[in-house]
Design a protein around this motif. Structure first.
Motif, mmCIF file in Angstrom:
data_model
loop_
_atom_site.group_PDB
_atom_site.id
_atom_site.type_symbol
_atom_site.label_atom_id
_atom_site.label_comp_id
_atom_site.label_asym_id
_atom_site.label_seq_id
_atom_site.Cartn_x
_atom_site.Cartn_y
_atom_site.Cartn_z
ATOM 1 N N TRP A 138 0.841 -1.199 0.000
ATOM 2 C CA TRP A 138 0.000 0.000 0.000
ATOM 3 C C TRP A 138 0.876 1.250 0.000
ATOM 4 O O TRP A 138 2.018 1.236 0.470
ATOM 5 C CB TRP A 138 -0.884 0.045 1.256
ATOM 6 N N GLU B 236 -3.146 5.697 -0.338
ATOM 7 C CA GLU B 236 -4.187 4.664 -0.416
ATOM 8 C C GLU B 236 -4.775 4.363 0.958
ATOM 9 O O GLU B 236 -5.953 4.052 1.083
ATOM 10 C CB GLU B 236 -3.602 3.378 -1.022
ATOM 11 N N THR B 237 -3.954 4.457 1.980
ATOM 12 C CA THR B 237 -4.460 4.159 3.329
ATOM 13 C C THR B 237 -5.288 5.304 3.894
ATOM 14 O O THR B 237 -6.158 5.078 4.736
ATOM 15 C CB THR B 237 -3.292 3.895 4.302
#
Length: 679
Positions: free
Chosen positions: A497, A501-502
């Protein structure tokens, strides 16, 4: 005139209307007088004629049935168009020509015997009284009904088999055929089960719809990958009169002699419970217990109703009351053994649900003492020991079970699990594998696929991924690479990731900005005299030295540890996605040269793992997640999903120090983050 049908002299030819009528009357009168003469002079014995006609009709039916019945190629009890097609070669049926001839001879022989016996019976019947005839009629009728019942039952079973669409060859009357398939030499396909039920009656319309049941080798229907490589237990059967019947599971006997006398009242209360009227059912059973305090079935019904009500109310207090009532059932006199088994098993299960493992263990021990020959209860007792972490006693229990029942799959997988926990990797493999292949109840569990694959990996056996694949097909794993067992469905799944994206960019920025502060506090703690870094204790290392210093565990702060690194803990307090992650940890991790961490997966897909590089050698340290390798960098954060298989190598010349921060998966809702149990 000639043209219009007249004669030349103008007279019509043929009989006139009056002469035709005259002849008709003569013939009619002649017939009447002949009949009168026959009756008057008793020229014909009408009773004898009627008797012979009746006998002829009976014999004709029997003859036809006997002669044509042997051409019954489909076994439906009669000769019809379908049978004719078989004999003409349209279908391949199970009866050979030689068998037809033998059956024909046998049928003729029986027919002659029947005709001779029939004559004798007719003579005797004339002498018997009307009462005797009635008795004989009833007897014959009963025999016919029994034959009809048997035929109906046979046809019903065939029809039932066709409706189910069985995935195996249709069984012949003499033998039962068994089929199995094997894929890639690894796992045998499960043997399809066939259940046959005897139906006592059948409508007249069904009788007309009998068809030829052709013997054929049914090609295996396309099956799901889930069933292609799963070994299921062979179904036990017995052969009687050329037909195969499956063994039926016995219905438990829950009533003693006294309870049978109040069965109607018990059934009425039980009916309320099954309809979901829990409160009414509980009141009904309580009334029965008050009226009949020695009734085991009434008290068991009360316990079940309390159990149901506890679930409805989400009440632990009510559940404890149900547990107490289950225990009371066993203490009553004249309790059927089946009722004792059900009560104690449910009591142990509910105790485990409440987390009272030792109380459950006592209940299971009582069950084993009462029924020492029941290996299933010993298996449950072994699980009870495992739940309290007593692997030693659990191992003894499963050794005892395997000495009594060497093929018990449930005992094998659990015994293999214990051996693997003892790091007896090679010894654990055959038990885990044979247990899974047995297909016994309780063996199809993701943990056993997980540990068998892991054991094979550690032995360098590539068969590991075939078992992972099977576990995935069985629905135990999200994929071959993502093998966590405690999951929330639907969450985005990828090995690596980015911070964006997190959605946790602020946390990543704070870690990277303050990496030196975090590093310096960690280095200060590395003083071995303080012994704050503890060796990894999950048996994940093949070799080497790997230790950790934990600050948060399951969302709980370690106050004593944070006193040693106060600035680091203060920094993290600002990020509840990390400190509040009850399925993760926050910790320092130090790995020394020569260390290799086995391929492994984390327990859940509900978290992501961040690695902040603090002290990273220039070469020799790397991490693999799924099929991609990456390297750490000092002051930089790597983010990966540790529910995917990952592996670590430390082949550098000096130690490697990183800071690990677990965070909630970004797609989890606030409600899920509050309610998911800790891991």
């Amino acid at each position: 005139e000639t043209k219009h049908g007249g004669s030349k002299n103008g007279k019509k030819e043929g009989l006139s209307g009056s002469s035709f009528f005259t002849w008709f009357m003569v013939i009619a009168l002649l017939g009447v007088w002949t009949s009168v003469a026959v009756v008057w002079f008793e020229l014909v014995d009408y009773e004898e004629v009627l008797a012979k006609a009746k006998d002829f009709r009976y014999n004709l039916s029997e003859v036809l049935q006997g002669k044509l019945g042997i051409y019954d190629a489909d076994g439906d009890g009669d000769f019809d168009v379908e049978d004719a097609k078989v004999l003409l070669g349209k279908y391949k049926c199970r009866y050979s020509l030689s068998r037809v001839k033998e059956a024909f001879k046998e049928s003729l022989k029986k027919l002659r015997e029947k005709q001779e016996s029939k004559k004798e019976e007719n003579e005797e019947e004339k002498k018997k009284t009307r009462k005797g005839k009635d008795a004989t009629d009833r007897k014959d009728k009963k025999a016919v009904d029994m034959n009809k019942l048997k035929k109906d039952s046979d046809k019903a079973k065939r029809d039932r088999g066709k409706e189910k669409g069985l995935d195996k060859s249709i069984k012949s009357k003499e033998t039962t055929k068994k089929s199995a398939s094997e894929k890639d030499g690894t796992v045998q396909a499960g043997k399809d089960k066939e259940t046959k039920k005897i139906v006592k009656s059948q409508s007249k319309e069904d009788k007309k719809e009998k068809k030829c049941l052709k013997e054929r080798s049914v090609p295996a229907q396309p099956t799901s990958p889930e069933s292609e490589e799963t070994v299921q237990p062979e179904e036990k059967s017995y052969v009687e009169s050329g037909k195969t019947f499956s063994k039926k599971k016995k219905k438990p006997k829950l009533l003693n002699k006294f309870d049978k006398t109040i069965k109607a009242e018990l059934d009425a209360a039980e009916k309320l419970r099954k309809k979901g009227k829990v409160e009414e059912a509980l009141r009904a059973f309580e009334a029965l217990v008050n009226q009949y305090p020695q009734s085991p079935r009434a008290r068991y019904g009360k316990a079940q109703s309390e159990d149901d009500l506890a679930e409805k109310m989400r009440s632990n207090e009510m559940l404890q009351q149900a547990i107490n009532t289950y225990d009371e059932v066993v203490s009553l006199p004249n309790v059927p053994s089946d009722l004792i088994k059900l009560s104690l098993k449910r009591e142990a299960d509910r105790q485990q649900f409440l987390g009272r493992m030792r109380g459950s263990l006592v209940t299971l021990q009582k069950l084993v003492q009462l029924f020492p020959s029941e290996t299933s209860f010993k298996n449950d007792l072994g699980v009870g020991y495992l739940l309290i972490g007593d692997n030693s006693n659990a191992k003894k229990v499963y050794e005892e079970v395997l000495s009594l029942a060497p093929d018990d799959g449930f005992a094998k997988v659990h015994y293999g699990f214990i051996l693997k926990a003892e790091n007896k990797i090679a010894e654990s493999i055959p038990y885990l594998q044979e247990g899974l292949e047995s297909g016994d109840p309780g063996t199809d569990d993701g943990r056993f696929y997980f540990h068998l694959g892991d054991a094979l990996q550690r032995m360098g056996d590539k068969e590991a991924y075939k078992w992972y694949e099977l576990g995935y097909q069985r629905g135990h794993f999200a994929s071959v690479w993502q093998r966590s067992l405690y999951n929330v469905k639907g969450l985005k799944a990828q090995p690596w990731w980015t911070a964006r994206e997190t959605g946790y960019t602020e946390l990543v920025k704070a870690l990277e900005k303050n990496w030196k502060l975090i590093r310096d506090e960690g280095l200060a703690v590395m003083d071995k005299k303080r012994s704050l870094f503890l060796p990894e204790d999950e048996n994940l290392r093949e070799k080497g030295d790997w230790s950790q210093f934990t600050l948060w565990q399951q969302g709980r702060k370690n106050e004593n540890a944070c006193k040693s690194v106060p600035k680091t803990c203060a920094l993290l307090e600002r990020f509840p996605e990390a400190t509040g992650c009850r399925r993760g940890q926050i910790k320092y991790s130090i790995m020394h040269p020569g260390t290799h961490v086995w391929p492994h997966t984390g327990p859940t897909n509900c978290r992501l793992r961040m690695h902040l590089g603090l002290v990273i050698p220039k070469e020799g340290c790397r991490i693999r997640c799924a099929q991609e390798n990456r390297d750490w960098e000092e002051g930089k954060v790597l983010i990966f999903d540790d529910s995917f298989e990952h592996e670590v190598w430390q082949d550098a010349e000096s130690y490697r120090l990183i800071f690990i921060v677990d965070v909630w998966h970004p797609e989890l809702t606030a409600q899920q983050r509050r309610t998911l149990p800790a891991i």
